[in-house]
Structure formats: structure tokens, C-alpha cells
Design an enzyme around this catalytic site. Structure first.
Site, PDB file in Angstrom:
ATOM      1  N   LYS A   4      38.468  16.145 -31.132  1.00 52.76           N
ATOM      2  CA  LYS A   4      37.785  17.441 -31.213  1.00 52.76           C
ATOM      3  C   LYS A   4      36.328  17.215 -31.585  1.00 52.76           C
ATOM      4  O   LYS A   4      36.019  16.787 -32.700  1.00 52.76           O
ATOM      5  CB  LYS A   4      38.427  18.341 -32.273  1.00 52.76           C
ATOM      6  CG  LYS A   4      37.868  19.751 -32.195  1.00 52.76           C
ATOM      7  CD  LYS A   4      38.134  20.569 -33.435  1.00 52.76           C
ATOM      8  CE  LYS A   4      37.104  20.379 -34.494  1.00 52.76           C
ATOM      9  NZ  LYS A   4      35.734  20.807 -34.128  1.00 52.76           N
ATOM     10  N   GLU A  27      34.916   9.193 -42.855  1.00 53.73           N
ATOM     11  CA  GLU A  27      33.525   8.757 -42.981  1.00 53.73           C
ATOM     12  C   GLU A  27      32.745  10.001 -43.355  1.00 53.73           C
ATOM     13  O   GLU A  27      32.611  10.926 -42.550  1.00 53.73           O
ATOM     14  CB  GLU A  27      33.077   8.141 -41.650  1.00 53.73           C
ATOM     15  CG  GLU A  27      31.865   7.270 -41.799  1.00 53.73           C
ATOM     16  CD  GLU A  27      30.593   8.004 -41.489  1.00 53.73           C
ATOM     17  OE1 GLU A  27      29.992   8.558 -42.444  1.00 53.73           O
ATOM     18  OE2 GLU A  27      30.211   8.059 -40.323  1.00 53.73           O
ATOM     19  N   CYS A  76      24.311  10.736 -41.715  1.00 54.51           N
ATOM     20  CA  CYS A  76      25.106  10.565 -42.936  1.00 54.51           C
ATOM     21  C   CYS A  76      24.553   9.457 -43.813  1.00 54.51           C
ATOM     22  O   CYS A  76      24.634   9.533 -45.033  1.00 54.51           O
ATOM     23  CB  CYS A  76      26.559  10.294 -42.580  1.00 54.51           C
ATOM     24  SG  CYS A  76      26.742   9.029 -41.323  1.00 54.51           S
ATOM     25  N   GLU A  91      23.516  16.052 -50.739  1.00 56.63           N
ATOM     26  CA  GLU A  91      23.148  15.668 -49.367  1.00 56.63           C
ATOM     27  C   GLU A  91      22.459  16.852 -48.698  1.00 56.63           C
ATOM     28  O   GLU A  91      23.072  17.903 -48.515  1.00 56.63           O
ATOM     29  CB  GLU A  91      24.416  15.281 -48.594  1.00 56.63           C
ATOM     30  CG  GLU A  91      24.132  14.790 -47.195  1.00 56.63           C
ATOM     31  CD  GLU A  91      25.401  14.416 -46.422  1.00 56.63           C
ATOM     32  OE1 GLU A  91      26.363  15.213 -46.435  1.00 56.63           O
ATOM     33  OE2 GLU A  91      25.421  13.341 -45.807  1.00 56.63           O
TER      34      GLU A  91
HETATM   35  P1  NAI Z   1      31.931  19.756 -41.242  1.00 61.68           P
HETATM   36  O1  NAI Z   1      32.416  18.644 -42.076  1.00 61.68           O
HETATM   37  O2  NAI Z   1      32.382  21.122 -41.523  1.00 61.68           O
HETATM   38  O3  NAI Z   1      32.275  19.466 -39.707  1.00 61.68           O
HETATM   39  C1  NAI Z   1      32.657  18.231 -39.177  1.00 61.68           C
HETATM   40  C2  NAI Z   1      33.815  18.436 -38.219  1.00 61.68           C
HETATM   41  O4  NAI Z   1      34.962  18.885 -38.928  1.00 61.68           O
HETATM   42  C3  NAI Z   1      33.581  19.475 -37.142  1.00 61.68           C
HETATM   43  O5  NAI Z   1      34.157  19.015 -35.950  1.00 61.68           O
HETATM   44  C4  NAI Z   1      34.317  20.690 -37.666  1.00 61.68           C
HETATM   45  O6  NAI Z   1      34.727  21.561 -36.651  1.00 61.68           O
HETATM   46  C5  NAI Z   1      35.511  20.056 -38.326  1.00 61.68           C
HETATM   47  N1  NAI Z   1      36.150  20.842 -39.369  1.00 61.68           N
HETATM   48  C6  NAI Z   1      35.606  21.799 -40.155  1.00 61.68           C
HETATM   49  N2  NAI Z   1      36.536  22.291 -40.998  1.00 61.68           N
HETATM   50  C7  NAI Z   1      37.676  21.616 -40.765  1.00 61.68           C
HETATM   51  C8  NAI Z   1      38.983  21.641 -41.336  1.00 61.68           C
HETATM   52  N3  NAI Z   1      39.291  22.458 -42.332  1.00 61.68           N
HETATM   53  N4  NAI Z   1      39.906  20.808 -40.851  1.00 61.68           N
HETATM   54  C9  NAI Z   1      39.608  19.959 -39.867  1.00 61.68           C
HETATM   55  N5  NAI Z   1      38.400  19.883 -39.284  1.00 61.68           N
HETATM   56  C10 NAI Z   1      37.435  20.698 -39.731  1.00 61.68           C
HETATM   57  O7  NAI Z   1      30.368  19.715 -41.243  1.00 61.68           O
HETATM   58  P2  NAI Z   1      29.417  20.929 -40.852  1.00 61.68           P
HETATM   59  O8  NAI Z   1      29.903  22.241 -41.333  1.00 61.68           O
HETATM   60  O9  NAI Z   1      29.166  20.816 -39.433  1.00 61.68           O
HETATM   61  O10 NAI Z   1      28.162  20.572 -41.725  1.00 61.68           O
HETATM   62  C11 NAI Z   1      28.121  20.936 -43.089  1.00 61.68           C
HETATM   63  C12 NAI Z   1      27.466  19.861 -43.884  1.00 61.68           C
HETATM   64  O11 NAI Z   1      28.225  18.686 -43.806  1.00 61.68           O
HETATM   65  C13 NAI Z   1      26.108  19.449 -43.401  1.00 61.68           C
HETATM   66  O12 NAI Z   1      25.124  20.239 -43.937  1.00 61.68           O
HETATM   67  C14 NAI Z   1      26.004  18.053 -43.884  1.00 61.68           C
HETATM   68  O13 NAI Z   1      25.544  18.045 -45.200  1.00 61.68           O
HETATM   69  C15 NAI Z   1      27.409  17.565 -43.843  1.00 61.68           C
HETATM   70  N6  NAI Z   1      27.718  16.745 -42.676  1.00 61.68           N
HETATM   71  C16 NAI Z   1      27.831  15.422 -42.871  1.00 61.68           C
HETATM   72  C17 NAI Z   1      28.101  14.608 -41.813  1.00 61.68           C
HETATM   73  C18 NAI Z   1      28.211  13.162 -41.996  1.00 61.68           C
HETATM   74  O14 NAI Z   1      28.354  12.438 -41.035  1.00 61.68           O
HETATM   75  N7  NAI Z   1      28.179  12.693 -43.202  1.00 61.68           N
HETATM   76  C19 NAI Z   1      28.221  15.117 -40.457  1.00 61.68           C
HETATM   77  C20 NAI Z   1      28.145  16.553 -40.363  1.00 61.68           C
HETATM   78  C21 NAI Z   1      27.886  17.305 -41.445  1.00 61.68           C
END
Ligand code: NAI
Length: 819
Positions: free
Chosen positions: A192, A266, A300, A397
């Protein structure tokens, strides 16, 4: 029109846009509306859907589906159906498909790069020169691992069906990091993409069709967190691989607890960028540009905390500001642009809020004099000085182009500041003194350390976190472990699946997704033999205390538990440890961190000495076991095996070493196994001595310090063992023993924020689930048995590589060379 001297004076850039026509043509060809890719075909684009936007214009690009639970189920079924054949195809067959994917990515690289920049807002320079080439490289590299699996990973088999959830910051690259190793190892996947960036994943699905990848091997479903959640909780998924925020990672850890699903996470970071006074400051400035303004800081492992020695701080800040003034923010498709757009309004708002918070907390922001484009979602590069180490912007972050700068005086202070975070994803170290760099690198709590470079990645090098940045690695040999497991011994060595081989993911799973508990006794130990040896029963003498910090300690509760023999007669008592005892033991284990810094040779010597001392008291231990089990010959065997096992780990202490990865840059990438830290070990009920030794020895051989909770019913062996520890030069605090009810003590260890990892081989039904659930607090690493019986006398399942892998985490240190 400017005159030539004026042009030379200003050196203004003209626009140099990359043509977007092929990407728009591709979108138009699909009517800008996409279905899901399940079982090798596309579903109709009907049903709930949402728009995906171009962040640089705030205009919609296409509509994608919000997959519901029924569609997730169909995708998982398709992956399940395809998995046995995919594995049976053998390594060579899979290698050919992965190679074809690599070639196909290269052939379509321009389309992918433009589509990625349109959908994500990242500069074309990055998508074209970094993301897409790394995607191809990942598939090539893992084509090789598919080919070599049976030779290089004997005894391992695929995990089965993998659910993969990826973020929006490197959409296609994260897809490659997930799909390539999974497929190489014989798994099938349901992936996904993030809701903001689904397009390149859908385009990739078409490549899978083009190369004739067997139906169901790769399934792509779009949707937001609800779709992700349905995938995570689907009972027929064998493993979840997730990249994203720590908050969602924690939810997933909790949701999968006790399900038997393998998990790799990760997560976020707040990576330090350490500048020593002898560093080449001009290189440092370019390093900062790559560290925090690459992909608008939405990385990240972004170097979001500059830690600079105070003597050079002023010069560095001046140089940085001058460089920031020349950065160009604008149309991501412009080849001369350094920074593109922020992914979405919600992210922009988050960045703005945190910047305001920084101001409110007294830090001083600086931004270049020019302004960002007004159309779309942009944010300028921002540098904060006068930042307190505990300030929100120094800890949280931000995930945007905002860097904070703090100063230090000595290397010791630099390390302290660097590690002053709950995260541990990456770090960079800048100095011309290689000795200093290599001294500092192992002290940093981070999965990757870049020396005089930053944000470099390669398929041959592992990437992943320490602490709350998650666990598991992607890339490198170490990344493959996430997609395999040890084969049950079926006589075929568990290597390449023959056609008749059982589909691995199906092994012993319950319909609710939990693996079945073994009907037999948990340990594979032989049943007690008679006649027993009543003459050798030791008298009920004393109540052994707990063993904490190298000294015997009375249990806080003052209570004890009876220890019974096989006939139910009381043969002793042990202290009943409680929460406070566990806390004391963890504190003692943490204080003994010098053990990790001892040389492997020194640790080996201590372990040999331990074996020697156990051997000297072998008969006594044998009598004790026999008294409890009534099985004299079995007791003798167990003691002999325990001694041998200690020898094995003494031998391995200085032989389980790292690798130098062949990353295609002018550098050496040192993959160093490091101890996890403080490990909680909940030992098997039986065999009590061998089970205890089998967990404690690999853990301490690798430099961890431990809090061991021995078998509830037969703890006397462990308490006898501390006399052996006392006489063997094992430093105080390296091994701590808390006896008592495992069902009471394991949750305390699992919830303790200063425990870095927990191994659970305990007896209480459901204990494994609880340990996994409670571990989510600080995202500690867990290794739980999930009811698969283990034969502790087996030289493969009872000792060796699997234990050492669990006792270590790999740090990759990149050391460039040349000019
Ligand atoms: P997120 O962690 O919510 O999204 C990442 C993935 O997880 C997306 O595909 C999303 O649809 C999915 N997801 C969301 N809720 C879920 C759940 N309950 N169960 C399973 N999958 C789920 O990140 P988001 O909302 O896009 O960004 C929020 C913050 O997260 C950003 O501001 C940033 O600080 C951080 N982030 C960190 C990343 C990294 O690689 N360390 C990457 C993306 C975001």
C-alpha cells in the site's frame, strides 16, 4: 533584457524545465482514474476514491481508489495463492524476474522520475539522479540475492505473504526497498503506497504486467490509513513491513502483538550532524544542504540537528547563511531547482506550527531574503540557532526544511548531545581526523553513521533504526533476514522450495492469524526418564536470593515461591521478585555498559572461564536437575550440553563479526554488529539450566547486559548459576537474575523504558502477545517464541546464528576515501 555584464553580475538562472508530457500522457491514457492491482489484473476504478495532487501547483493529478477491507482481503488471497509457486520457481527463476524489473525501471526511468516529481513535489534532479537509479539498483542487487539464496542462506525459507506500507517521501524508492528483498526471498506481497503518492506504485504495477510477473506475486492497493490498518490486521498476512511515522509504527506494533506476524518498522528520526573543529567547513556546508534540504527535509534520516564545536560555530553559521541565500526553491520539474514543494497542506501546517513553537521557546530562526513561489505548498530553508537541547524543535521530528544548530565543547559532549533523543536512525560525523570519527561512530545510537558524507544509500548496505526509530534493516545481507525464517527441519534443509514443499506462511497458523501452539511440551527436551535418583536429593537448605549488580539481593516483597520436584515434593524455595526488583536489575544492567566496550577477546576469556567453572561443579548441577526432574541421565546430558554451549559462545564471541559492504561509491561501508543494550530474557520453563544458558550466553557474548527471569518452576539452576558467575570474572551487572512468576515479571520488563530488547520463551499462555504489546512503549526489539516448540539440544535451533542475530543490531558506517 539584461546586458551580458549584468547577467555575469547576477548569474540568475533561466528556467530549465523537464518535459512533463509523457507523464501527463500516461495519466490521460488511464483517464486519470485508477483501480487496484490485484492478482495480476486491474479492478475497475469504481468505488470510494480520492484525488492525488501536484504539491507544486495544488492542482489534482488523478483519482485513486480507497481500497476497503474486502479488497484488501482479495489482495491477500491473491498473494497467498501465488506464494507456493513463486517459491517453487527457485532462486534462478525469481532472479530473472527481478532482473527484468530492474531493466524495465531503467527503460522507463524518465517517466518514473517525472511522475514522481509531479506527485511528490521533489526536484527532478533528485528523482532522476537519486530515487530512480537507486530503485533500479535495488532490483538488480536483489536479483542477485534471489539467485544466491540457497547458497548464502541455507536453512531459511520465505516468511509467506508480506503486507507492506510505505510513506510519501520516497514513493518508488520505498516500494523497491520493500518489494525487491521480499520477492527475492520467495515471498509475495500486498503493498500500500501512501495516500499522497500512489502514482508511481501504480505505474510499477504495469511494469509487473509487462514483464509477465506471475499473477498475485505483487499486488498494489491504494488508500489511506484505514486500508493500511485492514492490511495490518488481516489474519492471513505473515509479516508487516512498515515505513512511516513512529506514532503509526507504535499502533502497528500493538495491533500485531501476539499475532505471530513478523514485523519490521522503519520510523522517524532526529539525526545529529556533528561538526568537529577540524572539519572542512565548505564540505560541511554542502553536507548540510544534502542533509536537511534534500527532499525539502522530508527525509526520515535528515540531519536535522547540527551539533558544532563552539570554536567554529560562528564561521559555520556565516557560511551556511551565505549558502542558504543561493538555494533555489521552485518548480520541481526545473532542473536547476534545489528544493521543491512540501507534500501537502497538512504537512506544511505542521512545519509552520513547529517553527512558531521554536520562536515561542526562544530559539532564533533565520531564512534567506528571497520568497517562495505563492502557488503550491512551499516552505523556505530555515536555520534555528540559540536552541536549547530540550526545546521542542530539538526533539521533535519536523519533517521539513528546518534545521536546528547547537554547540558542544568536547567529543564526549558531542556524543551526549547526539544521543539525547528517543530516535536512532542515522548520524553524520564531520572531521578530518579518521581516528576521532571511528571512535565516535560506535558510540552513536544510530543504525547508520555517515563519515564526511550524508544521506547516501545503497542496496548493498543495511538501513534502519535503533531505539524508537524502529527495528529491522532494509538493504544488505542484514536486510534479507526480515524476509526469511528458519525452516522447520523437514529433511530438505529448508532451502529452495521443492514443488511439494509446504507453503511456509501456512505453517501452523490458526485461522485468527496466530500460530498454533504446539500440542507437545514447549521445550523439545526429552521426557523424564526413570528410575530417578532419590539418594542424590539435596536437602531443603536455603532460599536463594535474587542476583542483582553482582550481589545477592533479598526480594523486595519478602516473599518466596516453593520449588517442587517432579513428584510435587518441595525441594527448595526462591525469592519472588517484583516490579521494584526488575527496576533495580535493569539499573544494574545499564550501569554495566562497560561490558559492551570490552574487546570480544576479553569477553571470550570470561566465557571460557565460566564454562570451566560450571564444569567444575557439573556433578552438583546434575544432581540438582535430577532431583527436580527425576531423570538422572537426562540431567547429566543437560549439564554437558550447557557446558558445551558456553564454549560455543566463547568461541563465537570474537568470530561473529561484521562485513564490509560493496557499495558503489568510493568508500568502505562497515556493517558492524553491535549489542542491542539491556536485554530482558524470559527463559524457557524447561530444560531449566540449558534454557537459561541458551539465552544468557549469546546475549552476553555479544556485549549485552541482561536481566534474566529463569524458569518459574525450576529456577534453582539459575540461582545456583550465580555462584558460577561470581567465580568467573563476569563483571557485576552483566547478568542479573530475578526469580519469581514469569507472568508477573515479563510484563514489567516489556514495559520498562530502559530495556532495549526482550526475548520471551516463557510459559504463560498469551505472555508472548502481552510482551509484544507492552514493548510498543519504547519500541524495544522483541523475540518471542509464538508457541513453536524449540529443541534446545539441537545445534541449529538451540544455538548459533539466530541467537547472535537477535543479540545484535547492525550499524552501517560509511567511510569515504579519495579526494
Ligand atoms: P504516516 O505514518 O501516517 O503514514 C505512513 C503510511 O502509513 C501511509 O501509507 C499511511 O497511509 C499508513 N497508515 C497511516 N495510518 C495507519 C494505520 N493505522 N495502520 C496502517 N497504516 C497506516 O505518516 P504521515 O501521516 O504521512 O506523516 C505524518 C508524519 O510522520 C510526518 O509529519 C513525519 O513527521 C512522519 N513521517 C515519517 C516518515 C519516515 O520515513 N520516518 C515518513 C512519513 C511520515
Amino acid at each position: 533584457m539584461a546586458s551580458i555584464p549584468e547577467i555575469f553580475e547576477t548569474m540568475a538562472y533561466g528556467p530549465a524545465p523537464e518535459g512533463a508530457a509523457p507523464a501527463h500522457a500516461w495519466l490521460d491514457q488511464h483517464g486519470r482514474s485508477f483501480g487496484l492491482f490485484i492478482g495480476g489484473t486491474w479492478t475497475a476504478a469504481k468505488g470510494e476514491s480520492f484525488e492525488t495532487f501536484n504539491p507544486a501547483t495544488a492542482k489534482p493529478l488523478a483519482r485513486v481508489r480507497q481500497a476497503g477491507a474486502a479488497e484488501v482481503d482479495r489482495a491477500v488471497r491473491a498473494a497467498r495463492a501465488a506464494q507456493p509457486q513463486w517459491w517453487a520457481l527457485g532462486g534462478h527463476g525469481r532472479a530473472r524476474y527481478l532482473y527484468a524489473l530492474a531493466r524495465q525501471v531503467q527503460k522507463h526511468s524518465r517517466l518514473f522520475a517525472v511522475l514522481e516529481s509531479l506527485d511528490n513535489g521533489k526536484p527532478i534532479r533528485e528523482s532522476r539522479d537519486i530515487d530512480i537509479p537507486l530503485v533500479a539498483r535495488h532490483f538488480y542487487h536483489h536479483a542477485g540475492w534471489a539467485q544466491l539464496m540457497s547458497r548464502e542462506l541455507p536453512g531459511r525459507e520465505p516468511v509467506g505473504v508480506i503486507g507492506q506500507i510505505i510513506p510519501w517521501n520516497f514513493p518508488l524508492l520505498m516500494l523497491a526497498w520493500k518489494i525487491a528483498p521480499a520477492l527475492a526471498m520467495g515471498n509475495t506481497v500486498v503493498l500500500k503506497p501512501a495516500e499522497f503518492t500512489s502514482l508511481t506504485a501504480l505505474c510499477f504495477a504495469e511494469l509487473c504486467q509487462e514483464i509477465g510477473l506471475p499473477a498475485g506475486v505483487v499486488n498494489i492497493i491504494t488508500g489511506d490509513g484505514r486500508t493500511g490498518e485492514a492490511l495490518v490486521t488481516h489474519p492471513d498476512v505473515d509479516k508487516i513491513a512498515f515505513t512511516g511515522s513512529t506514532d503509526v509504527g507504535r499502533l502497528i506494533r500493538t495491533a500485531t502483538a501476539g499475532s505471530g506476524k513478523k514485523l519490521s518498522l522503519e520510523l522517524g528520526g532526529k539525526s545529529p550532524f556533528i561538526v568537529f573543529p577540524d572539519a572542512d567547513l565548505d564540505s560541511v556546508v554542502e553536507g548540510v544542504v544534502d542533509a536537511i534540504w534534500f527532499n525539502q527535509g522530508q527525509v526520515c534520516c535528515a540531519g536535522s540537528r547540527i551539533l558544532v564545536q563552539e570554536g567554529v560555530a560562528e564561521r559555520l553559521v556565516a557560511k551556511l547563511k551565505a549558502r542558504m541565500e543561493t538555494l533555489r526553491v521552485g518548480d520541481p520539474l526545473d532542473k536547476a531547482v534545489d528544493m521543491g514543494a512540501i507534500i501537502a497542506p497538512v504537512q506544511l501546517q505542521k512545519i509552520q506550527d513547529l517553527v512558531q513553537r521554536g520562536r515561542d521557546e526562544g530559539a532564533v530562526p533565520w531564512q534567506p531574503s528571497w520568497s517562495c513561489p505563492r502557488e503550491g505548498w512551499f516552505f523556505p530553508p530555515t536555520l534555528f540557532t540559540e536552541v536549547a537541547p530540550a526545546a521542542t524543535i530539538a526533539q521533535v521530528e519536523i519533517f521539513g526544511p528546518v534545521v536546528v544548530l547547537m554547540t558542544f565543547r568536547t567529543p564526549v559532549e558531542a556524543v551526549e548531545l547526539a544521543n539525547n533523543t528517543r530516535y536512532g536512525l542515522a548520524a553524520s560525523v564531520w572531521t578530518e581526523n579518521i581516528n576521532l570519527a571511528l571512535d565516535v561512530a560506535p558510540q552513536l545510537k544510530a543504525g547508520t553513521v555517515w563519515i564526511n558524507c550524508t544521506n547516501v544509500f545503497d542496496a548493498a548496505s543495511g538501513f534502519g533504526g535503533y531505539r524508537e526509530s524502529g527495528f529491522g534493516r532494509e538493504g544488505g545481507r542484514e536486510g534479507l533476514r526480515e524476509y526469511v525464517r528458519w525452516a522447520e527441519r523437514r529433511g530438505d534443509g529448508g532451502t529452495q522450495g521443492g514443488r511439494g514443499a509446504e507453503a511456509p506462511g501456512r505453517r501452523a497458523r490458526r485461522s485468527n492469524g496466530r500460530p498454533k501452539r504446539a500440542a507437545s511440551r514447549r521445550s523439545g527436551s526429552p521426557a523424564p526418564l526413570r528410575p530417578r535418583a532419590p539418594a542424590s536429593l539435596p536437602p531443603i537448605d536455603r532460599t536463594p536470593k535474587l542476583y542483582i549488580g553482582g550481589a545477592q539481593a533479598r526480594p523486595d516483597s519478602g516473599y518466596s515461591l516453593p520449588v517442587l520436584d517432579v513428584d510435587g515434593r518441595q525441594v527448595g524455595e526462591v525469592g519472588r521478585g517484583n516490579r521494584k526488583d526488575v527496576r533495580n536489575a535493569v539499573e544494574a544492567a545499564r550501569k554495566a555498559s562497560g561490558w559492551a566496550r570490552a574487546t570480544a577477546h576479553a569477553r571470550a576469556q570470561v566465557l571460557y572461564y565460566l564454562a570451566e567453572n560450571l564444569a567444575a561443579r557439573g556433578e552438583e548441577f546434575g544432581r540438582r536437575i535430577a532431583a527436580l526432574s527425576g531423570d538422572a541421565p537426562g540431567a547429566e546430558r543437560e549439564v554437558a550440553l550447557a557446558i558445551e554451549r558456553i564454549y560455543t559462545y566463547a568461541a563465537l564471541a570474537d568470530k561473529y563479526d561484521g562485513l564490509v559492504h560493496h557499495t558503489p561509491y568510493r568508500n568502505v561501508t562497515l556493517a558492524m554488529p553491535e549489542p542491542v543494550g539491556v536485554l530482558g530474557l524470559v527463559c524457557p520453563e524447561s530444560p531449566s539450566l540449558l534454557g537459561f544458558v541458551s539465552l544468557v550466553l549469546p546475549a552476553i557474548a555479544m556485549g549485552n547486559t541482561v536481566v534474566a527471569v529463569p524458569s518459574t518452576s525450576a529456577p534453582l539452576l539459575a540461582t545456583d548459576f550465580y555462584q558460577v558467575l561470581d567465580t568467573s570474572d563476569v563483571p557485576a551487572g552483566v547478568v542479573n537474575i530475578v526469580t519469581g512468576a514469569q507472568s508477573e515479571l515479563a510484563p514489567v520488563l516489556a514495559a520498562h523504558d530502559d530495556v532495549d530488547g526482550i526475548w520471551y520463551f516463557g510459559s504463560a499462555e498469551g505472555g508472548d502477545a502481552e510482551v509484544e504489546r507492552l514493548s510498543a512503549g519504547n519500541m524495544k526489539r522483541t523475540w518471542v517464541e509464538h508457541g513453536h516448540p524449540r529443541d534446545w539440544s539441537d545445534p541449529v535451533r538451540g544455538e548459533g546464528e539466530e541467537f547472535l542475530e537477535q543479540a545484535t543490531q547492525v550499524k552501517n558506517i560509511w567511510v569515504p576515501y579519495g579526494e
